[in-house]
Enzyme design. Structure first.
Site, PDB file in Angstrom:
ATOM      1  N   ARG A   1      -8.274  -8.533  11.170  1.00  0.00           N
ATOM      2  CA  ARG A   1      -8.019  -9.450   9.805  1.00  0.00           C
ATOM      3  C   ARG A   1      -8.871 -10.928   9.952  1.00  0.00           C
ATOM      4  O   ARG A   1      -8.525 -11.997   9.764  1.00  0.00           O
ATOM      5  CB  ARG A   1      -6.621  -9.786   9.701  1.00  0.00           C
ATOM      6  CG  ARG A   1      -6.338  -9.812   8.208  1.00  0.00           C
ATOM      7  CD  ARG A   1      -4.806  -9.835   8.181  1.00  0.00           C
ATOM      8  NE  ARG A   1      -4.243  -8.546   8.057  1.00  0.00           N
ATOM      9  CZ  ARG A   1      -2.769  -8.064   8.456  1.00  0.00           C
ATOM     10  NH1 ARG A   1      -2.327  -8.856   9.501  1.00  0.00           N
ATOM     11  NH2 ARG A   1      -2.661  -6.758   8.833  1.00  0.00           N
TER      12      ARG A   1
ATOM     13  N   ASP B   1     -10.343  -0.777  14.577  1.00  0.00           N
ATOM     14  CA  ASP B   1     -11.050  -0.948  12.994  1.00  0.00           C
ATOM     15  C   ASP B   1     -12.408  -1.207  12.847  1.00  0.00           C
ATOM     16  O   ASP B   1     -13.208  -1.683  14.074  1.00  0.00           O
ATOM     17  CB  ASP B   1     -10.267  -1.597  11.979  1.00  0.00           C
ATOM     18  CG  ASP B   1      -8.935  -1.276  12.036  1.00  0.00           C
ATOM     19  OD1 ASP B   1      -8.503  -0.122  11.690  1.00  0.00           O
ATOM     20  OD2 ASP B   1      -7.964  -2.117  11.799  1.00  0.00           O
TER      21      ASP B   1
ATOM     22  N   CYS C   1      -2.752 -17.697  15.321  1.00  0.00           N
ATOM     23  CA  CYS C   1      -2.289 -17.266  16.535  1.00  0.00           C
ATOM     24  C   CYS C   1      -2.464 -17.925  17.648  1.00  0.00           C
ATOM     25  O   CYS C   1      -3.106 -19.110  17.541  1.00  0.00           O
ATOM     26  CB  CYS C   1      -3.340 -16.048  16.842  1.00  0.00           C
ATOM     27  SG  CYS C   1      -3.084 -14.837  15.460  1.00  0.00           S
TER      28      CYS C   1
ATOM     29  N   CYS D   1      -7.775 -12.685  19.080  1.00  0.00           N
ATOM     30  CA  CYS D   1      -8.524 -11.410  19.503  1.00  0.00           C
ATOM     31  C   CYS D   1      -9.993 -11.369  18.968  1.00  0.00           C
ATOM     32  O   CYS D   1     -10.000 -11.273  17.763  1.00  0.00           O
ATOM     33  CB  CYS D   1      -7.793 -10.274  19.538  1.00  0.00           C
ATOM     34  SG  CYS D   1      -5.927 -10.338  19.903  1.00  0.00           S
TER      35      CYS D   1
ATOM     36  N   ARG E   1       7.333   0.052   1.530  1.00  0.00           N
ATOM     37  CA  ARG E   1       7.074  -0.774   2.389  1.00  0.00           C
ATOM     38  C   ARG E   1       6.045  -1.724   2.342  1.00  0.00           C
ATOM     39  O   ARG E   1       4.934  -1.450   1.695  1.00  0.00           O
ATOM     40  CB  ARG E   1       7.320  -0.708   3.781  1.00  0.00           C
ATOM     41  CG  ARG E   1       6.099   0.362   4.250  1.00  0.00           C
ATOM     42  CD  ARG E   1       6.640   1.248   5.551  1.00  0.00           C
ATOM     43  NE  ARG E   1       5.483   2.256   5.927  1.00  0.00           N
ATOM     44  CZ  ARG E   1       5.294   3.345   5.435  1.00  0.00           C
ATOM     45  NH1 ARG E   1       5.740   3.649   4.265  1.00  0.00           N
ATOM     46  NH2 ARG E   1       4.460   4.179   5.838  1.00  0.00           N
TER      47      ARG E   1
ATOM     48  N   CYS F   1     -10.100  -8.863  16.198  1.00  0.00           N
ATOM     49  CA  CYS F   1      -8.986  -8.870  15.234  1.00  0.00           C
ATOM     50  C   CYS F   1      -9.487  -8.138  13.613  1.00  0.00           C
ATOM     51  O   CYS F   1     -10.440  -8.576  13.201  1.00  0.00           O
ATOM     52  CB  CYS F   1      -8.883 -10.283  14.868  1.00  0.00           C
ATOM     53  SG  CYS F   1      -7.532 -10.481  13.417  1.00  0.00           S
TER      54      CYS F   1
ATOM     55  N   ARG G   1       0.979  -1.273  -0.086  1.00  0.00           N
ATOM     56  CA  ARG G   1      -0.221   0.166   0.030  1.00  0.00           C
ATOM     57  C   ARG G   1       0.777   1.164   0.064  1.00  0.00           C
ATOM     58  O   ARG G   1       0.196   2.195  -0.491  1.00  0.00           O
ATOM     59  CB  ARG G   1      -0.757  -0.026   1.317  1.00  0.00           C
ATOM     60  CG  ARG G   1      -1.399   1.268   1.579  1.00  0.00           C
ATOM     61  CD  ARG G   1      -2.587   1.248   2.732  1.00  0.00           C
ATOM     62  NE  ARG G   1      -3.509   0.198   2.379  1.00  0.00           N
ATOM     63  CZ  ARG G   1      -4.055  -0.487   3.156  1.00  0.00           C
ATOM     64  NH1 ARG G   1      -4.041  -0.478   4.318  1.00  0.00           N
ATOM     65  NH2 ARG G   1      -5.051  -1.520   2.399  1.00  0.00           N
ATOM     66  N   TYR G   2       1.918   1.177   0.817  1.00  0.00           N
ATOM     67  CA  TYR G   2       2.797   2.379   0.758  1.00  0.00           C
ATOM     68  C   TYR G   2       3.974   2.248  -0.216  1.00  0.00           C
ATOM     69  O   TYR G   2       4.419   1.335  -0.644  1.00  0.00           O
ATOM     70  CB  TYR G   2       3.481   2.539   2.178  1.00  0.00           C
ATOM     71  CG  TYR G   2       2.321   2.788   3.271  1.00  0.00           C
ATOM     72  CD1 TYR G   2       1.952   3.949   3.622  1.00  0.00           C
ATOM     73  CD2 TYR G   2       1.815   1.699   4.156  1.00  0.00           C
ATOM     74  CE1 TYR G   2       0.936   4.292   4.452  1.00  0.00           C
ATOM     75  CE2 TYR G   2       0.919   2.056   5.339  1.00  0.00           C
ATOM     76  CZ  TYR G   2       0.327   3.288   5.319  1.00  0.00           C
ATOM     77  OH  TYR G   2      -0.466   3.510   6.187  1.00  0.00           O
TER      78      TYR G   2
ATOM     79  N   LYS H   1      -2.572   4.516   7.680  1.00  0.00           N
ATOM     80  CA  LYS H   1      -2.676   5.334   9.034  1.00  0.00           C
ATOM     81  C   LYS H   1      -2.575   6.865   9.118  1.00  0.00           C
ATOM     82  O   LYS H   1      -1.649   7.166   8.504  1.00  0.00           O
ATOM     83  CB  LYS H   1      -1.588   4.553   9.858  1.00  0.00           C
ATOM     84  CG  LYS H   1      -1.601   3.134   9.897  1.00  0.00           C
ATOM     85  CD  LYS H   1      -0.466   2.388  10.588  1.00  0.00           C
ATOM     86  CE  LYS H   1      -0.467   1.090  10.428  1.00  0.00           C
ATOM     87  NZ  LYS H   1      -0.217   0.273   8.990  1.00  0.00           N
TER      88      LYS H   1
HETATM   89  C1  LIG Z   1       0.525  -0.559   8.948  1.00  0.00           C
HETATM   90  C2  LIG Z   1       0.862  -0.785   7.663  1.00  0.00           C
HETATM   91  C3  LIG Z   1       2.463  -0.938   7.253  1.00  0.00           C
HETATM   92  C4  LIG Z   1       3.520  -0.089   8.014  1.00  0.00           C
HETATM   93  O1  LIG Z   1       3.142   1.132   8.516  1.00  0.00           O
HETATM   94  P1  LIG Z   1       4.070   2.083   9.352  1.00  0.00           P
HETATM   95  O2  LIG Z   1       3.331   3.340   9.591  1.00  0.00           O
HETATM   96  O3  LIG Z   1       5.460   2.033   8.439  1.00  0.00           O
HETATM   97  O4  LIG Z   1       4.380   1.260  10.546  1.00  0.00           O
HETATM   98  C5  LIG Z   1       2.561  -1.285   6.037  1.00  0.00           C
HETATM   99  N1  LIG Z   1       1.807  -1.799   5.011  1.00  0.00           N
HETATM  100  C6  LIG Z   1       0.315  -1.954   5.731  1.00  0.00           C
HETATM  101  C7  LIG Z   1      -0.686  -2.598   4.685  1.00  0.00           C
HETATM  102  C8  LIG Z   1       0.054  -1.495   6.843  1.00  0.00           C
HETATM  103  O5  LIG Z   1      -1.339  -1.743   7.273  1.00  0.00           O
END
Ligand SMILES: *Cc1c(COP(=O)(O)O)cnc(C)c1O
Length: 358
Positions: free
Chosen positions: A117, A275, A108, A112, A99, A115, A95-96, A319
């Site tokens: 997910r 969520d 698990c 929880c 990363r 959860c 998504r980002y 986030k």
């Molecule tokens: C939370 C998350 C991350 C990591 O986010 P950071 O703010 O770098 O900790 C990466 N990918 C996805 C899909 C996430 O939900």
């Protein structure tokens, strides 16, 4: 000595009947509907968490025991973070920019009820371990990914060998700078943090672990010891806490949790709003409550004890941080600020612009 696998198998509570036998059937008046809730999403309470329940409906109980409220799913969204839409190959959410999230285990130690997910966790068909190859290839081909977050399920539920294999494969990818593991095992099953596991993990630095504690009672001597072993292996530890109604929606409880985490060598990283997950509506509280908690932390205790407060935006927005308002006004020549105690301060803006013109 019994292995962590045996311990989990023998001493967990994994059926409603076993739960009723232990805590008394009078706490389960709606057993038939509860069974439906337990069927909708995996149910297991790990030995450490069973021991932590002091009385029915306490903050530990609430996190793991199904309730009939889970069946009221009208407002929830099955995949509220749109993780599946951002998934180019099975088990990867990218998504980002730099990363990616990598789901490496479907299971698990304890489940929880809130959860995020819950649509896939506990189901090996939805987090297929047979398809890791396409995920590795995706990570190899995408050179912009410099940070991989192993999640699941719980990555530390895998065998030592499996963990070693995955980390070795990731470390062989030159553009992956850091590896993170998201795990609630230090809380749920501290016996899993063995010297053998730590010896494996320390071969793959820079490796970070973000764990998950929601209540100060969860920092038992066994959990603190497990966290210390990970820290001694050179692993920086963070914590991703979820704000949950009836569990930790109280500034004093959160402050104690954050302080106990620091004592256990864990730096609080995020507090998440719960969520909008189908079946977890009863855990949700207001954004104002979260802001009140951050306000009660910042300035009043160590800055290290203050995590980022975030909403993981529904629909895949990622986030988004939220801050109480400390800035009253930003003007050309001055900024008006309020400190943690509410006192007003004025900060002068630099005069450079005028100097240049004059
Ligand atoms: C939370 C998350 C991350 C990591 O986010 P950071 O703010 O770098 O900790 C990466 N990918 C996805 C899909 C996430 O939900």
């Amino acid at each position: 000595m019994e292995s962590w696998q045996e311990l989990l198998r023998k001493k967990s509570i994994a059926s409603l009947d076993a739960l009723a036998a232990r805590f008394g059937p009078e706490h389960f008046p709606e057993m038939e509907r509860l069974r439906q809730a337990a069927e909708n999403f995996e149910f297991r309470i790990s030995p450490a968490m069973v021991d932590l329940i002091k009385s029915p409906d306490d903050p530990i109980w609430r996190q793991y025991v199904p309730t009939v409220q889970e069946l009221e799913v009208q407002d929830g969204i099955v995949d509220s973070l749109n993780e599946d839409a951002d998934s180019p190959v099975p088990n990867i959410t990218h998504r980002y920019p730099d990363r990616a999230l990598f789901l490496v285990s479907p299971v698990c130690a304890a489940y929880c009820r809130f959860c995020t997910r819950r649509r896939k966790v506990g189901d090996p068909e939805k987090i297929p371990m047979s398809q890791l190859e396409s995920a590795f290839r995706y990570l190899e081909e995408h050179k912009e990914i410099r940070d991989v977050i192993m999640s699941g399920g719980d990555p530390l539920m895998l065998s030592d060998r499996r963990i070693d294999d995955i980390l070795k494969r990731l470390r062989a990818i030159p553009h992956i700078e850091i590896i993170r593991i998201g795990s609630r095992v230090p809380c749920h099953l501290p016996e899993r943090i063995t010297p053998e596991l730590c010896a494996i993990l320390r071969n793959y630095h820079p490796l970070f672990i973000n764990t998950h504690f929601n209540h100060p009672d969860e920092l038992t001597p066994a959990a603190v010891k497990a966290l210390g072993m990970l820290a001694d292996a050179g692993i920086p530890l963070g914590c991703q806490t979820v704000l949950l109604k009836g569990v930790n929606d109280d500034p004093e409880v959160m402050k104690l949790l954050m302080q106990r985490l620091l004592q256990a060598r864990v730096r609080p990283y995020y507090i998440y709003m719960c969520d909008q997950v189908a079946g977890a509506e009863h855990f949700r509280t207001t954004v104002e409550k979260g802001l009140e908690i951050i306000k009660a932390l910042r300035g009043w205790t160590s800055g290290l004890a203050v995590p980022h407060f975030v909403i993981d935006a529904p629909g895949g927005g990622g986030k988004i941080p939220l801050l109480p308002e400390y800035v009253e006004a930003i003007e050309e020549d001055r900024v008006v600020l309020r400190n943690y105690a509410g006192k007003r301060y004025v900060w002068k803006q630099p005069q450079e612009a005028e100097v240049l013109v004059g």
